[in-house]
Enzyme design. Structure first.
Site, PDB file in Angstrom:
ATOM      1  N   GLY A 296       0.719  -1.355   0.189  1.00 28.44           N
ATOM      2  CA  GLY A 296      -0.095   0.012   0.054  1.00 28.44           C
ATOM      3  C   GLY A 296       0.919   1.396   0.075  1.00 28.44           C
ATOM      4  O   GLY A 296       2.198   1.231  -0.530  1.00 28.44           O
ATOM      5  N   SER A 297       0.075   2.434   0.581  1.00 31.21           N
ATOM      6  CA  SER A 297       0.831   3.727   0.389  1.00 31.21           C
ATOM      7  C   SER A 297       2.108   4.060   0.869  1.00 31.21           C
ATOM      8  O   SER A 297       2.621   4.973   0.797  1.00 31.21           O
ATOM      9  CB  SER A 297      -0.137   4.634   0.779  1.00 31.21           C
ATOM     10  OG  SER A 297      -1.356   4.744  -0.009  1.00 31.21           O
ATOM     11  N   VAL A 298       2.593   3.175   2.050  1.00 30.67           N
ATOM     12  CA  VAL A 298       3.953   3.261   2.356  1.00 30.67           C
ATOM     13  C   VAL A 298       4.907   3.109   1.070  1.00 30.67           C
ATOM     14  O   VAL A 298       6.007   3.727   1.185  1.00 30.67           O
ATOM     15  CB  VAL A 298       4.353   2.469   3.382  1.00 30.67           C
ATOM     16  CG1 VAL A 298       5.726   2.615   3.984  1.00 30.67           C
ATOM     17  CG2 VAL A 298       3.576   2.487   4.861  1.00 30.67           C
ATOM     18  N   LYS A 300       4.835   4.621  -1.571  1.00 29.02           N
ATOM     19  CA  LYS A 300       5.025   5.920  -2.230  1.00 29.02           C
ATOM     20  C   LYS A 300       6.317   6.659  -1.818  1.00 29.02           C
ATOM     21  O   LYS A 300       6.759   7.617  -2.522  1.00 29.02           O
ATOM     22  CB  LYS A 300       3.931   6.813  -1.633  1.00 29.02           C
ATOM     23  CG  LYS A 300       2.637   6.237  -2.245  1.00 29.02           C
ATOM     24  CD  LYS A 300       1.489   7.091  -1.995  1.00 29.02           C
ATOM     25  CE  LYS A 300       0.190   6.701  -2.437  1.00 29.02           C
ATOM     26  NZ  LYS A 300      -1.089   7.178  -1.938  1.00 29.02           N
TER      27      LYS A 300
END
Length: 581
Positions: A296-298, A300
């Site tokens: 997920g967004s980690v 990014k």
């Protein structure tokens, strides 16, 4: 009737003839024994009167970074029998053993004590010296013979379940069965020795007879990078979070930024290494290294760091970010469904914009993006040396569609372990240099001499400037208007990133994305990083937010580390950067 006796001379000659024949047989046998092949007969006789014993090597300990014992071997014995001596009194001996060793089976004891054509049988393993002393006294009192002992150390965990999923456990035969006990079994076990003693007809050792002894070589001890106290605190905190948010499992990892040493690797659920059989196998795994998931967004953090290093974005980059963005016919959404926001790159990170991240990532060629991800450790083993470690999954760049590249940019379409994610974020904290995660610090031999454990070399992933820019973006995540205000630590600047990712249920993959993983990664102090911490909760069912669920766990565990190691407060606030334009 007259009885006639034979002639004495004939009888005498016959008698001498028989005696000569018998003596010739003895003489021939004597020549065979002493003249023709004396060595083989001597060896055969020696074997008949010799008894060998295994001299078990002492197993090395597993220690924390400060020398606190996490797993050690304590003195114990195996009780053995010579059935040729115990067969006649087997019932009496079995009754004594059964009374002193209630976990033993009477039928198995009897089978061992009465075994035919055997002079050695195990009756019980890992019996404490105290219990054996009581058994020996009762056997002596009743003059029962044929029961012996051999060294058989028992493995104990002085600190209970602390780090159980990392350390693993030892089986009944004294061999590691899981975790580091299994992975380091050759080093910890050492090498058994052997003793051969001459015994009498009853199997008793002859005190002054010749004997040979090959001394055992003790195993080495392993000093880990873990800090027992921090490990305990992290385990309690992740247990609390798993229960609070009704998750399936959780992991917390804290690393020393510059060295890559793992100070805490906490798993929940966990188990008792003294009785592993009562716990399901899933609870005995080290999820931090063995379980992979779409992060997920980690993710990014890695995407924007690669873009900054390549000069494709900066803190000044401005984007007009729509709430919905089509890629190859698929509508990718942010958590605001309508309208367009004018965002800076700090805003994209702070608001965790999937669309903004995709728009930025599309400026980098796929092959270059894949190369950066490999440098960050994705799709590669960490080199930590833990058995069962998964390297995750990073599809080759030439297989990517535009949709695949977009999904990977915000953490879907690839899989990673918690340690891989922690090491990636730690690279940003370490000024753009990847420090391979380390779990074993030193090996210590029986003389107390320590040898540092080998580890892969560090490598630069992105420039210091790129890491500095991404750190500033990550500080905006914990700042006002970011997604993780609950991760703030009073007095310290904190950089972080939230993650909420859909997951495929491995038990029902045909149903698609039916589960979730929430996470938070960060480091502090952000201006002079000392510790990086990563938190992940698998499938929480009471809420679903990396900031509100993982952020507080990060805050508490990292605060504990900062206080224990005396890291002074920052003293100044985080830089103010615009999130929009």
């Amino acid at each position: 009737m007259t009885l006639r006796l034979g002639r004495p001379a004939v009888r005498l000659r016959v008698t001498f003839g028989v005696m000569a024949f018998v003596l010739s047989l003895f003489a021939g046998r004597l020549i065979m024994l002493q003249g023709v092949d004396p060595d083989s007969y001597k060896l055969a006789a020696s074997r008949e009167s010799a008894k060998s014993y295994i001299l078990h090597a002492s197993r090395g300990s597993i220690l924390d970074r400060n020398g606190v014992p996490l797993a050690v071997s304590e003195d114990a014995v195996a009780i053995t029998a010579d059935p040729s001596q115990t067969r006649k009194k087997a019932k009496e001996i079995a009754e004594i053993l059964r009374r002193k060793l209630p976990e033993s089976s009477y039928s198995k004891l009897m089978a061992g004590l009465t075994k035919r054509n055997s002079k050695f049988q195990y009756l019980a393993r890992q019996v404490t010296p105290k219990i054996w002393k009581e058994i020996k006294a009762e056997l002596s009192e009743k003059k029962l013979v044929g029961v012996y002992t051999a060294e058989d150390p028992v493995r104990t965990n002085p600190n209970g379940t602390i780090a159980a999923n990392v350390i693993g456990f030892v089986g009944a035969q004294g061999k590691g069965m899981a975790g580091l006990e299994y992975g380091l079994n050759n080093e910890l076990s050492g090498k058994d020795g052997k003793a051969i003693y001459q015994v009498d007809s009853r199997g008793n050792r002859i005190p002054l007879a010749n004997h040979t002894v090959a001394e055992p070589k003790p195993g080495v001890s392993a000093k880990l990078t873990l800090d027992r106290d921090l490990q305990w605190f992290a385990e309690k905190r992740i247990e609390q979070a798993v229960k609070q948010y009704q998750a399936e499992a959780g992991v917390v990892i804290t690393m020393d930024v510059q060295s890559g040493e793992i100070l805490a690797m906490a798993n929940y659920p966990t188990y008792d290494p003294q009785d592993p059989g009562k716990t399901p196998a899933a609870a005995r795994t080290n999820r931090a290294l063995e379980q992979v998931y779409e992060p997920g967004s980690v993710q990014k953090v890695a995407t924007l760091a690669a873009l900054a290093d390549a000069g494709l974005i900066s803190l000044d980059t401005k984007l007009s970010v729509p709430g919905v963005y089509p890629v190859n016919g698929v509508r990718i959404k942010d958590h605001w469904p309508h309208g367009t926001l004018k965002m800076t790159m700090a805003g994209v990170m702070a608001k965790s914009s999937n669309v903004g991240t995709i728009m930025a990532a599309q400026t980098m060629p796929k092959a270059q993006f894949v190369d950066y991800l490999h440098k960050f450790g994705f799709g590669e083993p960490t080199g930590i040396g833990f058995p069962g470690e998964s390297k995750g999954l990073l599809p080759p760049g030439d297989e990517w569609s535009e949709l695949s590249r977009s999904n990977v940019a915000f953490g879907q379409g690839l899989s990673a372990s918690a340690v891989q994610m922690a090491a990636m974020v730690n690279s940003i904290a370490n000024g753009g240099t990847y420090a391979p995660p380390k779990l074993v610090k030193d090996y210590i031999d029986a003389n107390g001499i320590a040898t540092p454990a080998e580890a892969p070399p560090s490598r630069r992933v992105v420039s210091e400037d790129a890491a500095r820019q991404v750190t500033t973006m990550m500080e905006a995540v914990t700042g006002e208007g970011g997604t993780a205000e609950l991760a703030r630590i009073p007095g310290y600047r904190v950089a972080g990133k939230t993650g909420t990712a859909q997951q495929v249920d491995p038990k029902a993959p045909q149903k698609g994305y039916t589960k979730w993983a929430t996470s938070f990664a960060g480091f502090a102090p952000a201006d002079k990083p000392r510790f990086a911490t990563y938190v992940v909760l698998q499938n929480p069912t009471n809420g679903r937010s990396g900031g509100t669920q993982g952020g507080p766990v990060f805050r508490d565990v990292t605060s504990y580390a900062l206080q224990k190691y005396g890291v002074p407060p920052t003293g100044v606030g985080s830089p103010k950067v615009p999130l929009s334009w």
